[in-house]
Design a protein around this motif. Structure first.
Motif, PDB file in Angstrom:
ATOM      1  N   VAL A  35       0.871  -1.170   0.000  1.00 34.66           N
ATOM      2  CA  VAL A  35       0.000   0.000   0.000  1.00 34.66           C
ATOM      3  C   VAL A  35       0.910   1.223   0.000  1.00 34.66           C
ATOM      4  O   VAL A  35       1.400   1.642   1.047  1.00 34.66           O
ATOM      5  CB  VAL A  35      -0.932   0.024   1.227  1.00 34.66           C
ATOM      6  CG1 VAL A  35      -1.874   1.228   1.151  1.00 34.66           C
ATOM      7  CG2 VAL A  35      -1.724  -1.267   1.337  1.00 34.66           C
ATOM      8  N   PRO A  36       1.178   1.799  -1.173  1.00 36.00           N
ATOM      9  CA  PRO A  36       2.099   2.935  -1.210  1.00 36.00           C
ATOM     10  C   PRO A  36       1.487   4.133  -0.479  1.00 36.00           C
ATOM     11  O   PRO A  36       0.319   4.465  -0.685  1.00 36.00           O
ATOM     12  CB  PRO A  36       2.256   3.235  -2.709  1.00 36.00           C
ATOM     13  CG  PRO A  36       1.665   2.067  -3.420  1.00 36.00           C
ATOM     14  CD  PRO A  36       0.662   1.465  -2.504  1.00 36.00           C
ATOM     15  N   ILE A  37       2.261   4.761   0.379  1.00 38.60           N
ATOM     16  CA  ILE A  37       1.803   5.942   1.104  1.00 38.60           C
ATOM     17  C   ILE A  37       2.515   7.159   0.518  1.00 38.60           C
ATOM     18  O   ILE A  37       3.727   7.311   0.653  1.00 38.60           O
ATOM     19  CB  ILE A  37       2.086   5.823   2.611  1.00 38.60           C
ATOM     20  CG1 ILE A  37       1.436   4.553   3.174  1.00 38.60           C
ATOM     21  CG2 ILE A  37       1.586   7.066   3.342  1.00 38.60           C
ATOM     22  CD1 ILE A  37      -0.071   4.491   3.026  1.00 38.60           C
ATOM     23  N   ALA A  38       1.733   8.009  -0.152  1.00 35.02           N
ATOM     24  CA  ALA A  38       2.310   9.197  -0.790  1.00 35.02           C
ATOM     25  C   ALA A  38       2.735  10.221   0.248  1.00 35.02           C
ATOM     26  O   ALA A  38       3.806  10.833   0.132  1.00 35.02           O
ATOM     27  CB  ALA A  38       1.294   9.806  -1.754  1.00 35.02           C
ATOM     28  N   SER A  39       1.897  10.418   1.273  1.00 34.64           N
ATOM     29  CA  SER A  39       2.203  11.393   2.315  1.00 34.64           C
ATOM     30  C   SER A  39       1.246  11.211   3.476  1.00 34.64           C
ATOM     31  O   SER A  39       0.180  10.613   3.332  1.00 34.64           O
ATOM     32  CB  SER A  39       2.126  12.831   1.773  1.00 34.64           C
ATOM     33  OG  SER A  39       0.891  13.054   1.124  1.00 34.64           O
ATOM     34  N   THR A  40       1.638  11.728   4.634  1.00 32.32           N
ATOM     35  CA  THR A  40       0.779  11.722   5.804  1.00 32.32           C
ATOM     36  C   THR A  40       0.644  13.151   6.316  1.00 32.32           C
ATOM     37  O   THR A  40       1.552  13.970   6.159  1.00 32.32           O
ATOM     38  CB  THR A  40       1.338  10.834   6.927  1.00 32.32           C
ATOM     39  OG1 THR A  40       2.621  11.332   7.315  1.00 32.32           O
ATOM     40  CG2 THR A  40       1.469   9.394   6.467  1.00 32.32           C
ATOM     41  N   TYR A  41      -0.508  13.421   6.926  1.00 30.07           N
ATOM     42  CA  TYR A  41      -0.798  14.751   7.479  1.00 30.07           C
ATOM     43  C   TYR A  41      -1.454  14.587   8.845  1.00 30.07           C
ATOM     44  O   TYR A  41      -2.262  13.668   9.033  1.00 30.07           O
ATOM     45  CB  TYR A  41      -1.778  15.514   6.578  1.00 30.07           C
ATOM     46  CG  TYR A  41      -1.218  15.967   5.259  1.00 30.07           C
ATOM     47  CD1 TYR A  41      -0.710  17.258   5.090  1.00 30.07           C
ATOM     48  CD2 TYR A  41      -1.202  15.104   4.157  1.00 30.07           C
ATOM     49  CE1 TYR A  41      -0.204  17.682   3.868  1.00 30.07           C
ATOM     50  CE2 TYR A  41      -0.695  15.514   2.934  1.00 30.07           C
ATOM     51  CZ  TYR A  41      -0.203  16.808   2.792  1.00 30.07           C
ATOM     52  OH  TYR A  41       0.298  17.218   1.579  1.00 30.07           O
ATOM     53  N   PRO A  42      -1.141  15.487   9.788  1.00 30.24           N
ATOM     54  CA  PRO A  42      -1.918  15.475  11.026  1.00 30.24           C
ATOM     55  C   PRO A  42      -3.350  15.908  10.750  1.00 30.24           C
ATOM     56  O   PRO A  42      -3.633  16.550   9.732  1.00 30.24           O
ATOM     57  CB  PRO A  42      -1.181  16.492  11.911  1.00 30.24           C
ATOM     58  CG  PRO A  42      -0.482  17.403  10.955  1.00 30.24           C
ATOM     59  CD  PRO A  42      -0.121  16.550   9.769  1.00 30.24           C
ATOM     60  N   LEU A  43      -4.242  15.560  11.655  1.00 35.93           N
ATOM     61  CA  LEU A  43      -5.651  15.907  11.480  1.00 35.93           C
ATOM     62  C   LEU A  43      -5.830  17.407  11.272  1.00 35.93           C
ATOM     63  O   LEU A  43      -6.667  17.834  10.480  1.00 35.93           O
ATOM     64  CB  LEU A  43      -6.449  15.445  12.699  1.00 35.93           C
ATOM     65  CG  LEU A  43      -7.964  15.368  12.555  1.00 35.93           C
ATOM     66  CD1 LEU A  43      -8.350  14.281  11.560  1.00 35.93           C
ATOM     67  CD2 LEU A  43      -8.609  15.090  13.920  1.00 35.93           C
ATOM     68  N   SER A  44      -5.027  18.186  11.939  1.00 38.00           N
ATOM     69  CA  SER A  44      -5.153  19.648  11.855  1.00 38.00           C
ATOM     70  C   SER A  44      -4.866  20.186  10.464  1.00 38.00           C
ATOM     71  O   SER A  44      -5.236  21.315  10.139  1.00 38.00           O
ATOM     72  CB  SER A  44      -4.209  20.316  12.862  1.00 38.00           C
ATOM     73  OG  SER A  44      -2.855  19.962  12.595  1.00 38.00           O
ATOM     74  N   ILE A  57      -2.904   9.037   0.492  1.00 42.83           N
ATOM     75  CA  ILE A  57      -2.641  10.114   1.447  1.00 42.83           C
ATOM     76  C   ILE A  57      -3.405   9.783   2.716  1.00 42.83           C
ATOM     77  O   ILE A  57      -4.581   9.397   2.663  1.00 42.83           O
ATOM     78  CB  ILE A  57      -3.076  11.470   0.870  1.00 42.83           C
ATOM     79  CG1 ILE A  57      -2.278  11.783  -0.395  1.00 42.83           C
ATOM     80  CG2 ILE A  57      -2.915  12.589   1.912  1.00 42.83           C
ATOM     81  CD1 ILE A  57      -2.785  12.989  -1.156  1.00 42.83           C
ATOM     82  N   VAL A  58      -2.747   9.939   3.855  1.00 40.67           N
ATOM     83  CA  VAL A  58      -3.322   9.445   5.111  1.00 40.67           C
ATOM     84  C   VAL A  58      -3.259  10.530   6.188  1.00 40.67           C
ATOM     85  O   VAL A  58      -2.239  11.220   6.330  1.00 40.67           O
ATOM     86  CB  VAL A  58      -2.553   8.197   5.595  1.00 40.67           C
ATOM     87  CG1 VAL A  58      -3.164   7.641   6.878  1.00 40.67           C
ATOM     88  CG2 VAL A  58      -2.540   7.130   4.514  1.00 40.67           C
ATOM     89  N   LEU A  59      -4.356  10.651   6.934  1.00 36.51           N
ATOM     90  CA  LEU A  59      -4.392  11.494   8.124  1.00 36.51           C
ATOM     91  C   LEU A  59      -3.951  10.653   9.325  1.00 36.51           C
ATOM     92  O   LEU A  59      -4.347   9.493   9.462  1.00 36.51           O
ATOM     93  CB  LEU A  59      -5.796  12.038   8.376  1.00 36.51           C
ATOM     94  CG  LEU A  59      -6.372  12.939   7.296  1.00 36.51           C
ATOM     95  CD1 LEU A  59      -7.833  13.272   7.617  1.00 36.51           C
ATOM     96  CD2 LEU A  59      -5.563  14.221   7.159  1.00 36.51           C
ATOM     97  N   VAL A  60      -3.137  11.251  10.199  1.00 32.36           N
ATOM     98  CA  VAL A  60      -2.659  10.544  11.400  1.00 32.36           C
ATOM     99  C   VAL A  60      -3.049  11.361  12.630  1.00 32.36           C
ATOM    100  O   VAL A  60      -2.264  12.183  13.102  1.00 32.36           O
ATOM    101  CB  VAL A  60      -1.153  10.275  11.326  1.00 32.36           C
ATOM    102  CG1 VAL A  60      -0.854   9.131  10.380  1.00 32.36           C
ATOM    103  CG2 VAL A  60      -0.382  11.516  10.870  1.00 32.36           C
ATOM    104  N   PRO A  61      -4.259  11.136  13.139  1.00 34.61           N
ATOM    105  CA  PRO A  61      -4.709  11.881  14.309  1.00 34.61           C
ATOM    106  C   PRO A  61      -3.819  11.702  15.530  1.00 34.61           C
ATOM    107  O   PRO A  61      -3.711  12.591  16.355  1.00 34.61           O
ATOM    108  CB  PRO A  61      -6.109  11.319  14.571  1.00 34.61           C
ATOM    109  CG  PRO A  61      -6.554  10.744  13.264  1.00 34.61           C
ATOM    110  CD  PRO A  61      -5.302  10.231  12.635  1.00 34.61           C
TER     111      PRO A  61
END
Length: 306
Positions: free
Chosen positions: A275-284, A302-306
């Motif tokens: 599962v390629p992950i392009a980028s992660t971002y915080p919920l904010s 693209i994944v949110l990481v709360p």
């Protein structure tokens, strides 16, 4: 109080807010999950814009998100399959996973294998089950040559791998920057754009048996021009084109369930599905995450990481 993404009206990413919300309470057959990762999907952009109001209307204030991976914090009175502390992967149908805490039906969860990274697990359900449905929709099998448009995107990157597992020869349409990744996964890369039909014919001198469109923008017409039978063309995005041309638009039909999700988790854990992950971002930074998604040139999820 826990935080969650909310919007009060249809619009662009600027309508998204991260707010404090009451702690969710589980019904008898539900659990509360503390979210460690939650994927974002193009369909959420479309719903938030209001373009799908007639099909999937929002009730305001609305949340967002289906995919999730996290840790069970609380279980409903009738739940016997999960206990607090269990690590899980799953989904909700309530547009609510972009949050720190979310209520999830117990039946919508599968165990997280420790070999599955949180980000991969949190991005798996929508893209993975859609990819699974793509394979079935076009009847993929050994000896087939199958073209995938948008082969390095969130759904496309999983579709090409599952097609290879089914024994097919796969031609992936993607930008040159993604060609090496496709080759590593046993896919024949072809650059999209002017002249793509000729490049596909050169890569498949014996013809193309099936076509999966994850991008839109005229690929259904291309598939027909290559001589692909209508019942072996599937799109997950060009619904109007599918209706006009008489090809399939099956989406997640038949695959959006815990059994298929469990199969996908096992493939990821075994190293047989990336599962390629392009980028992660915080919920904010949910707005920035969706702006990134809208560029449509990311490899994978693209994944949110709360």
């Amino acid at each position: 109080m826990p935080k969650a993404v909310r919007f009060d009206e249809y619009g662009d990413v600027d309508v998204l807010q991260v707010r404090e919300v009451p702690r969710p309470q589980p019904a008898a057959d539900e659990v509360v999950v503390r979210v460690r990762a939650a994927g974002i999907n193009p369909g959420e952009n479309t719903i938030r814009s209001g373009a799908l109001h007639d099909r999937w209307p929002a009730t305001f204030p609305s949340g967002q998100g289906s995919d999730l991976a996290g840790v069970v914090e609380e279980v409903g009175s009738a739940v016997r399959t999960w206990t607090a502390g269990d690590e899980v992967i799953g989904w909700v149908d309530t547009r609510a996973s972009h949050a720190e805490l979310v209520v999830v039906p117990a039946a919508n969860l599968v165990p997280r294998d420790p070999a599955v990274p949180w980000e991969a697990g949190g991005a798996l359900f929508v893209a993975g089950t859609t990819a699974h449905a793509n394979v079935r929709a076009v009847g993929a099998g050994p000896g087939d040559t199958i073209v995938v448009a948008g082969a390095a995107g969130g759904v496309g990157s999983l579709t090409v791998q599952l097609l290879r597992h089914a024994g097919a020869t796969v031609i992936g349409l993607a930008s040159a920057a993604n060609h090496d990744w496709l080759r590593v996964h046993g896919v024949v890369p072809v650059t999209y754009g002017d002249g793509v039909a000729d490049r596909i014919r050169a890569a498949a001198p014996d013809g193309v048996d099936a076509f999966v469109d994850t991008f839109g923008d005229g690929y259904l017409e291309l598939a027909l021009s290559l001589g692909v039978a209508k019942d072996r063309i599937n799109t997950i995005i060009d619904f109007a084109g599918a209706a006009r041309l008489g090809v399939k638009a099956e989406g997640m039909t038949g695959s959006a369930n815990a059994e298929v999700l469990g199969e996908l988790v096992k493939l990821v854990a075994a190293g047989d599905l990336e599962v390629p992950i392009a980028s992660t971002y915080p919920l904010s930074e949910v707005r920035a995450a969706y702006e990134d998604l809208m560029h449509r040139h990311t490899r994978g999820k693209i994944v949110l990481v709360p």
